[in-house]
Design a protein around this motif. Sequence first.
Motif, PDB file in Angstrom:
ATOM      1  N   GLU A  76      10.689   3.255  24.680  1.00 56.68           N
ATOM      2  CA  GLU A  76      11.486   2.596  25.719  1.00 56.68           C
ATOM      3  C   GLU A  76      12.827   2.116  25.132  1.00 56.68           C
ATOM      4  N   LYS A  77      13.838   2.166  25.975  1.00 53.24           N
ATOM      5  CA  LYS A  77      15.167   1.739  25.519  1.00 53.24           C
ATOM      6  C   LYS A  77      15.683   0.593  26.385  1.00 53.24           C
ATOM      7  N   TRP A  78      16.123  -0.434  25.722  1.00 51.92           N
ATOM      8  CA  TRP A  78      16.689  -1.596  26.420  1.00 51.92           C
ATOM      9  C   TRP A  78      18.207  -1.603  26.244  1.00 51.92           C
ATOM     10  N   THR A  79      18.880  -2.151  27.216  1.00 51.48           N
ATOM     11  CA  THR A  79      20.335  -2.300  27.133  1.00 51.48           C
ATOM     12  C   THR A  79      20.677  -3.785  27.002  1.00 51.48           C
ATOM     13  N   VAL A  80      21.572  -4.065  26.086  1.00 47.05           N
ATOM     14  CA  VAL A  80      22.007  -5.460  25.913  1.00 47.05           C
ATOM     15  C   VAL A  80      22.978  -5.810  27.039  1.00 47.05           C
ATOM     16  N   VAL A  81      22.580  -6.811  27.861  1.00 49.76           N
ATOM     17  CA  VAL A  81      23.443  -7.201  28.989  1.00 49.76           C
ATOM     18  C   VAL A  81      24.029  -8.603  28.807  1.00 49.76           C
ATOM     19  N   GLN A  95      14.601  -8.470  13.505  1.00 52.06           N
ATOM     20  CA  GLN A  95      14.754  -9.629  14.383  1.00 52.06           C
ATOM     21  C   GLN A  95      13.644  -9.595  15.436  1.00 52.06           C
ATOM     22  N   PRO A  96      12.980 -10.733  15.679  1.00 53.12           N
ATOM     23  CA  PRO A  96      11.863 -10.720  16.625  1.00 53.12           C
ATOM     24  C   PRO A  96      12.311 -10.436  18.064  1.00 53.12           C
ATOM     25  N   ILE A  97      11.510  -9.634  18.756  1.00 49.63           N
ATOM     26  CA  ILE A  97      11.743  -9.392  20.184  1.00 49.63           C
ATOM     27  C   ILE A  97      10.745 -10.267  20.948  1.00 49.63           C
ATOM     28  N   VAL A  98      11.261 -11.024  21.882  1.00 51.16           N
ATOM     29  CA  VAL A  98      10.408 -11.924  22.651  1.00 51.16           C
ATOM     30  C   VAL A  98      10.556 -11.583  24.130  1.00 51.16           C
ATOM     31  N   ALA A 116      18.210  -6.729  28.055  1.00 47.28           N
ATOM     32  CA  ALA A 116      17.977  -7.744  27.012  1.00 47.28           C
ATOM     33  C   ALA A 116      19.191  -8.644  26.871  1.00 47.28           C
ATOM     34  N   VAL A 117      18.924  -9.885  26.463  1.00 47.82           N
ATOM     35  CA  VAL A 117      20.009 -10.741  25.971  1.00 47.82           C
ATOM     36  C   VAL A 117      19.682 -11.050  24.508  1.00 47.82           C
ATOM     37  N   ILE A 118      20.729 -11.235  23.741  1.00 46.40           N
ATOM     38  CA  ILE A 118      20.495 -11.445  22.302  1.00 46.40           C
ATOM     39  C   ILE A 118      20.983 -12.821  21.875  1.00 46.40           C
ATOM     40  N   GLY A 119      20.270 -13.376  20.886  1.00 39.72           N
ATOM     41  CA  GLY A 119      20.669 -14.665  20.321  1.00 39.72           C
ATOM     42  C   GLY A 119      21.990 -14.540  19.587  1.00 39.72           C
ATOM     43  N   SER A 120      22.606 -15.679  19.316  1.00 44.04           N
ATOM     44  CA  SER A 120      23.971 -15.675  18.762  1.00 44.04           C
ATOM     45  C   SER A 120      24.058 -15.055  17.364  1.00 44.04           C
ATOM     46  N   ASP A 121      22.927 -15.046  16.620  1.00 46.05           N
ATOM     47  CA  ASP A 121      22.962 -14.485  15.257  1.00 46.05           C
ATOM     48  C   ASP A 121      22.639 -12.994  15.217  1.00 46.05           C
ATOM     49  N   VAL A 122      22.114 -12.476  16.318  1.00 45.11           N
ATOM     50  CA  VAL A 122      21.577 -11.111  16.304  1.00 45.11           C
ATOM     51  C   VAL A 122      22.670 -10.069  16.090  1.00 45.11           C
ATOM     52  N   SER A 123      23.795 -10.290  16.730  1.00 41.69           N
ATOM     53  CA  SER A 123      24.870  -9.308  16.630  1.00 41.69           C
ATOM     54  C   SER A 123      25.288  -9.115  15.171  1.00 41.69           C
ATOM     55  N   ALA A 124      25.438 -10.233  14.466  1.00 43.03           N
ATOM     56  CA  ALA A 124      25.866 -10.154  13.058  1.00 43.03           C
ATOM     57  C   ALA A 124      24.793  -9.491  12.198  1.00 43.03           C
ATOM     58  N   LYS A 125      23.532  -9.697  12.550  1.00 42.38           N
ATOM     59  CA  LYS A 125      22.450  -9.186  11.718  1.00 42.38           C
ATOM     60  C   LYS A 125      22.077  -7.745  12.032  1.00 42.38           C
ATOM     61  N   THR A 126      22.291  -7.317  13.265  1.00 43.82           N
ATOM     62  CA  THR A 126      21.842  -5.964  13.646  1.00 43.82           C
ATOM     63  C   THR A 126      22.981  -5.069  14.111  1.00 43.82           C
ATOM     64  N   GLY A 127      24.111  -5.654  14.435  1.00 44.81           N
ATOM     65  CA  GLY A 127      25.228  -4.859  14.947  1.00 44.81           C
ATOM     66  C   GLY A 127      25.167  -4.648  16.445  1.00 44.81           C
ATOM     67  N   ALA A 130      15.796 -21.432  16.239  1.00 44.51           N
ATOM     68  CA  ALA A 130      15.294 -20.095  15.916  1.00 44.51           C
ATOM     69  C   ALA A 130      15.588 -19.094  17.027  1.00 44.51           C
ATOM     70  N   ALA A 131      15.903 -19.582  18.223  1.00 39.92           N
ATOM     71  CA  ALA A 131      16.210 -18.690  19.343  1.00 39.92           C
ATOM     72  C   ALA A 131      17.429 -17.822  19.050  1.00 39.92           C
ATOM     73  N   ASP A 132      18.280 -18.293  18.174  1.00 35.30           N
ATOM     74  CA  ASP A 132      19.520 -17.570  17.865  1.00 35.30           C
ATOM     75  C   ASP A 132      19.257 -16.233  17.182  1.00 35.30           C
ATOM     76  N   LYS A 133      18.078 -16.085  16.561  1.00 35.88           N
ATOM     77  CA  LYS A 133      17.806 -14.848  15.825  1.00 35.88           C
ATOM     78  C   LYS A 133      16.960 -13.867  16.640  1.00 35.88           C
ATOM     79  N   CYS A 134      16.663 -14.231  17.904  1.00 34.48           N
ATOM     80  CA  CYS A 134      15.737 -13.410  18.700  1.00 34.48           C
ATOM     81  C   CYS A 134      16.468 -12.458  19.651  1.00 34.48           C
ATOM     82  N   VAL A 135      15.776 -11.357  19.927  1.00 34.75           N
ATOM     83  CA  VAL A 135      16.193 -10.434  20.988  1.00 34.75           C
ATOM     84  C   VAL A 135      15.262 -10.710  22.157  1.00 34.75           C
ATOM     85  N   TRP A 136      15.854 -11.090  23.280  1.00 34.33           N
ATOM     86  CA  TRP A 136      15.050 -11.529  24.432  1.00 34.33           C
ATOM     87  C   TRP A 136      15.035 -10.432  25.493  1.00 34.33           C
ATOM     88  N   ILE A 137      13.831 -10.081  25.905  1.00 32.71           N
ATOM     89  CA  ILE A 137      13.713  -9.055  26.955  1.00 32.71           C
ATOM     90  C   ILE A 137      12.856  -9.602  28.094  1.00 32.71           C
TER      91      ILE A 137
END
Lengths: 462, 223
Positions: free
Chosen positions: A203-208, A114-117, A167-178, A217-224
């Motif tokens: 580096e380690k990011w935390t999903v907040v 999943q793309p990180i933006v 990071a915040v994650i798109g709505s599809d990311v959880s299903a695709k990456t866990g 397409a934003a739904d599949k992105c990991v946003w940092i």
Amino acid sequence: MNFFELILKQIRQRSLSTILTVFSIALGVGLAIAIIVLHREGQHVFGQTDYGYQIIVGPKASSLQLVVNTVYHIDKSPGNVKWEVLETLRKDPNFRADVKQAIPQCVGDSYNGQPIVGTVPQFFGYDDEGKRIENTEDDPNRRFTYRPGQSFEIAAGRIFNNDKFEAVIGSDVSAKTGLKLGDTFQATHGFPQPGAQPDVHKEKWTVVGMLKPTHTAADKCVWIGLTSFYTIFEHAEAEIQRNQLRTGEKMGASGGEDEGKKHYTVSPDGIITLDPDVMAGREISAILVKTRGSFNAMRMLTTVNILPDVMAVSPAVVMRDFFSNFLEGPVTLLLVISCLVTVVAAVGILTTIYNSVAARSREIAILRALGATKTRILFLISVEAAFVGAVGGAIGFVLGHAMCAVGSGYLARTLGEPINWVKVGPEELLYLVAVVVIAFIAGLVPALKAYKTPVAVNLVAL
Amino acid sequence: MALALENVKKTYAAPDGTTVTVLDVPRFEVGDGEHVALVGGSGTGKTTLLHSIAGIVAPDSGRIVFDSENATDVTQLSEAARDVFRGRHIGYIFQTHHLLAGFTALENVLLGMTFTGRSPDRQWARHLLEEVGLGERLDYKPAKMSVGQQQRVAVARALANRPRLVLADEPTGALDPNTAQQVLDVIRKLCREVGAALVLVTHDPSIAQQLDRVIRLDELNRR
């Protein structure tokens, strides 16, 4: 027994050949309907003009690549522009009149495919303190929108702090990456091919936060946060080298990520401070610009393109051109092929019924003896053909939309943008009417043969 | 008078280019409700006569008039009008049953009502099949019935529209004597029930002599 029951009876008597004919029509119609729907809805997705922003600024390169990478997060980034370009758009009097908002985006890494933006909270409609930017009566367009009137919303958690490893994650990311709220992850450089050794950044990011679905397409992105994006060693090294090139300093050899060299510091409360060299050399993959009006957008397209190494494109125009230049031809060709398939299927109706008429000369003679006029027989056979065409058309219609449902799933996975495969357009209904008319006309040939069937001869021959 | 033919002529072009007269009937009448037997050898024009009366073929000349009170000369009608007239007013029984294989006994009888422009009378169709002794076989398709039963369904179909005239072209020709008698009985019984006249072509003198009048076609047809 009414007329229609009689037709159904006749059809049922030759159920196998009828089923095969219906099947061939359904395939042709299904193909044509799928192409019609994909063409129409694809045009809607790719040729959409309802972006929440009017301009994308990026390096002078392929405008299509810039738009596809920035909007759909596929393909490679065509390169970067200097941070100063963002500053210019935001502060230069020449642009301030035109630019309402300018949102930077940095790309190049991924997590589990999943793309990180890297971007800023303003992209999601939040300020640097994490507060929701509210529209006002004076300025109803303060908050950034990805589509007109539509801005991102947090489904759970909160927006990231731009200066923290959040990071915040798109709505599809959880299903695709866990990934879920509170999880940490590490970014992978680029998009490694299957089987390739991934280059995982330390580096380690935390999903907040998790975003609500946008069906983009934003739904599949990991946003940092953008600041945290620059902490990645390769990114930081690149920024430093660019700065050295720019200032004429001698370029130092890279220390390598393994040596634990960092170009930032992190305070006890998690705030990142980038080294001055990194800050000075920062670059951006693309800048999303919301202009103050359509005239401002037109003017910006001209003025920005005068600048060296930078270009401004309208995503709506680029995607529309792409669709008409590259997809229109193949789609038209496919449509012609599917129409030919339909005609071949209609010929199949003609053949099937023609053969059946030859075999049914006795039955036709009996019907005539029972009082059926020649015109009635003509109508009976033609309506039978039209009915076979209509049933095949109806099945093909469902089949075509089912194919589009599959295509929609594929597009949703790859582009993050499904198509509206349920929607029925007037052109589809027109096509289905055409199929029935063609079938009716195809039925006229055997019907005319039946029309001319000599009753007395066929009755005596029995 | 149910039917009157006057100077009905029908010719065909032979393969050698000559014209062959197959029918030349100066006068032939059938009274209301009368049952007439037409007897004659092969090639005497029996079937052509029945086809002409039914309007299946158009004679070259002459008049074929139905119903002396409300006279209808079928030779003056268009082909489509003759078809409709036949469907409404004439019942036709063939030598072989000519039932549609994919249709049940009841459906075959209902089929006889399909082209009249009237609503099919399912109750009447059932009654007819009961009268011919097939009340228990309404849903049987022809393949599941004996030849005699098939012919009885054909009789019921011919009477479906309560015709004024029934034409039967050797309806018992393919049946054994017992079955032939049964079929003749149901034809006559149903014709009487609806008040239809009957013109029955047969080779069998024992069948012919049971009808009201016997006419030798070679005497009637002077071709």
